[in-house]
Enzyme design. Structure first.
Site, PDB file in Angstrom:
ATOM      1  N   LYS A  31     -12.324   0.088 -15.166  1.00 41.27           N
ATOM      2  CA  LYS A  31     -12.211  -1.136 -14.364  1.00 41.27           C
ATOM      3  C   LYS A  31     -13.002  -1.985 -15.234  1.00 41.27           C
ATOM      4  O   LYS A  31     -13.137  -3.317 -15.562  1.00 41.27           O
ATOM      5  CB  LYS A  31     -13.717  -1.257 -13.379  1.00 41.27           C
ATOM      6  CG  LYS A  31     -13.267  -0.597 -11.926  1.00 41.27           C
ATOM      7  CD  LYS A  31     -12.103  -1.941 -11.685  1.00 41.27           C
ATOM      8  CE  LYS A  31     -11.720  -1.261 -10.002  1.00 41.27           C
ATOM      9  NZ  LYS A  31     -10.889  -1.667  -9.514  1.00 41.27           N
TER      10      LYS A  31
ATOM     11  N   ASN B 101      -6.094  -5.142  -6.202  1.00 43.36           N
ATOM     12  CA  ASN B 101      -6.873  -4.885  -5.509  1.00 43.36           C
ATOM     13  C   ASN B 101      -6.956  -3.376  -5.733  1.00 43.36           C
ATOM     14  O   ASN B 101      -7.366  -2.516  -5.399  1.00 43.36           O
ATOM     15  CB  ASN B 101      -6.793  -5.204  -3.521  1.00 43.36           C
ATOM     16  CG  ASN B 101      -7.976  -4.677  -3.588  1.00 43.36           C
ATOM     17  OD1 ASN B 101      -9.632  -5.052  -3.596  1.00 43.36           O
ATOM     18  ND2 ASN B 101      -7.490  -3.778  -2.094  1.00 43.36           N
TER      19      ASN B 101
ATOM     20  N   THR C  39     -16.576   0.254   3.366  1.00 38.99           N
ATOM     21  CA  THR C  39     -15.817   0.523   3.395  1.00 38.99           C
ATOM     22  C   THR C  39     -15.515   1.566   3.929  1.00 38.99           C
ATOM     23  O   THR C  39     -16.499   2.718   4.067  1.00 38.99           O
ATOM     24  CB  THR C  39     -15.050   0.320   1.521  1.00 38.99           C
ATOM     25  OG1 THR C  39     -15.093   1.687   1.120  1.00 38.99           O
ATOM     26  CG2 THR C  39     -15.269  -1.111   1.511  1.00 38.99           C
TER      27      THR C  39
ATOM     28  N   TYR D 216     -14.119   5.295 -14.739  1.00 37.87           N
ATOM     29  CA  TYR D 216     -13.700   4.674 -13.295  1.00 37.87           C
ATOM     30  C   TYR D 216     -14.604   3.213 -14.039  1.00 37.87           C
ATOM     31  O   TYR D 216     -13.886   1.866 -14.142  1.00 37.87           O
ATOM     32  CB  TYR D 216     -14.802   4.760 -11.755  1.00 37.87           C
ATOM     33  CG  TYR D 216     -14.743   3.200 -11.019  1.00 37.87           C
ATOM     34  CD1 TYR D 216     -13.779   3.532 -10.295  1.00 37.87           C
ATOM     35  CD2 TYR D 216     -15.598   2.963 -11.205  1.00 37.87           C
ATOM     36  CE1 TYR D 216     -13.363   2.488  -9.621  1.00 37.87           C
ATOM     37  CE2 TYR D 216     -15.721   1.782  -9.994  1.00 37.87           C
ATOM     38  CZ  TYR D 216     -14.181   0.917  -9.118  1.00 37.87           C
ATOM     39  OH  TYR D 216     -14.239   1.024  -7.752  1.00 37.87           O
TER      40      TYR D 216
ATOM     41  N   ASP E 196       1.318  -1.386  -0.063  1.00 41.67           N
ATOM     42  CA  ASP E 196      -0.502   0.004  -0.199  1.00 41.67           C
ATOM     43  C   ASP E 196       0.240   1.651  -0.038  1.00 41.67           C
ATOM     44  O   ASP E 196       2.157   1.438   0.822  1.00 41.67           O
ATOM     45  CB  ASP E 196      -0.977   0.253   1.634  1.00 41.67           C
ATOM     46  CG  ASP E 196      -2.025   0.393   0.860  1.00 41.67           C
ATOM     47  OD1 ASP E 196      -3.264  -0.042   0.873  1.00 41.67           O
ATOM     48  OD2 ASP E 196      -1.929   2.266   1.104  1.00 41.67           O
TER      49      ASP E 196
ATOM     50  N   ASP F  61       3.799   1.783  -4.563  1.00 38.24           N
ATOM     51  CA  ASP F  61       2.790   2.606  -5.861  1.00 38.24           C
ATOM     52  C   ASP F  61       2.582   2.374  -6.642  1.00 38.24           C
ATOM     53  O   ASP F  61       3.319   1.652  -7.439  1.00 38.24           O
ATOM     54  CB  ASP F  61       3.374   4.197  -5.950  1.00 38.24           C
ATOM     55  CG  ASP F  61       2.612   5.164  -7.106  1.00 38.24           C
ATOM     56  OD1 ASP F  61       1.744   4.857  -7.410  1.00 38.24           O
ATOM     57  OD2 ASP F  61       3.290   6.463  -6.644  1.00 38.24           O
ATOM     58  N   VAL F  62       1.561   1.636  -7.359  1.00 35.70           N
ATOM     59  CA  VAL F  62       0.975   0.826  -7.662  1.00 35.70           C
ATOM     60  C   VAL F  62       1.055   1.060  -8.805  1.00 35.70           C
ATOM     61  O   VAL F  62       1.068   0.482 -10.451  1.00 35.70           O
ATOM     62  CB  VAL F  62      -0.525   0.473  -7.553  1.00 35.70           C
ATOM     63  CG1 VAL F  62      -1.132  -0.809  -6.555  1.00 35.70           C
ATOM     64  CG2 VAL F  62      -1.608   1.022  -7.872  1.00 35.70           C
TER      65      VAL F  62
END
Length: 250
Positions: A159, A90, A192, A155, A39, A63-64
């Site tokens: 996705k 994820n 969440t 988004y 993360d 950092d993805v």
């Protein structure tokens, strides 16, 4: 002796500090896996790592959207464990915004965090997943890859890209003889910390659209992820698991 469905296996989860990622890390750890949590939020990451059951888990700042970070993270995993059995891509981010009010910079940020990250994770982890002999990739998509909503344009596009990138990964691995499966999971509305920031009125509006009448718990999404990663899903490849309380059935 290894115990649980994932005893002796090495699992890497991105976006693991909170929410679905943290629930997924806990679920894998409770099933015997050694979990590498990644993360960008180092403080929250440490809290989650320290609370996991079992031993040997570790946290890596990642950092993805950075290929250099991915290369460094895979180097750490290789030195520590020599292989990777499961990759859970994820990490993600989005916000409600009209497509026509979205700047190119905002568009690119959503695409980078949600889609570029999956490409980078898949490509850079593949050598270690092959060493597993039965590697598994689970990519976080969304119901918004299947049905659009007002304000979800970037988004949804990201996705949807994850959805088809997962299928491409599965068939390319199979064609090349790589012992790695790839599947995507498509959550609906989940309870969440991020969803709580939208306010109770917005949360109630979401609940009213779900046939089961409630938001999902992060643990319910984690359960689907563990199934796709497990030996019970050994012939499940290149497909999608929708976990949405019936939202897309209406």
């Amino acid at each position: 002796m290894p115990c649980g469905r994932f005893g002796g296996r090495i699992v890497l989860v991105t976006g693991a500090a909170k929410g679905i990622g943290a629930a997924t890390a806990r679920a894998f750890a409770s099933e015997g896996a050694t979990v590498v949590l990644c993360d960008i939020d180092e403080a929250a990451l440490k809290v989650t790592v320290d609370a996991l059951p079992g031993t040997g888990h570790c946290g890596i700042r990642l950092d993805v959207t950075s290929e250099a970070d991915w290369i460094a993270a895979m180097g750490e995993v290789e030195r520590a464990f020599g292989k990777l059995d499961v990759l859970v891509n994820n990490a993600g981010w989005g916000e409600l915004r009209s497509l026509f009010d979205t700047s190119f910079e905002q568009w690119r940020r959503v695409i980078a965090i949600n889609l570029d990250s999956v490409f980078l994770g898949t490509r850079n982890s593949m050598p270690l997943l092959e060493k597993s002999g039965k590697g598994s990739i689970v990519n976080m998509s969304s119901i918004r890859s299947l049905v659009a909503g007002v304000g979800s344009g970037p988004y949804s596009a990201a996705k949807a890209g994850v959805h088809l990138l997962t299928k491409a990964t599965a068939i390319e691995c199979a064609a090349a003889g790589k012992p790695v499966r790839a599947n995507s999971i498509h959550p609906g509305f989940v309870d969440t910390p991020l969803s709580k920031q939208t306010g109770e009125e917005a949360r109630n509006a979401r609940r009213s659209t779900v046939p089961q009448g409630r938001l999902a718990e992060p643990e319910e999404i984690a359960a689907g992820i563990l199934f796709l990663a497990s030996d019970a899903a050994s012939y499940v490849n290149g497909t999608e698991l929708v976990v949405d309380g019936g939202f897309t059935a209406v």
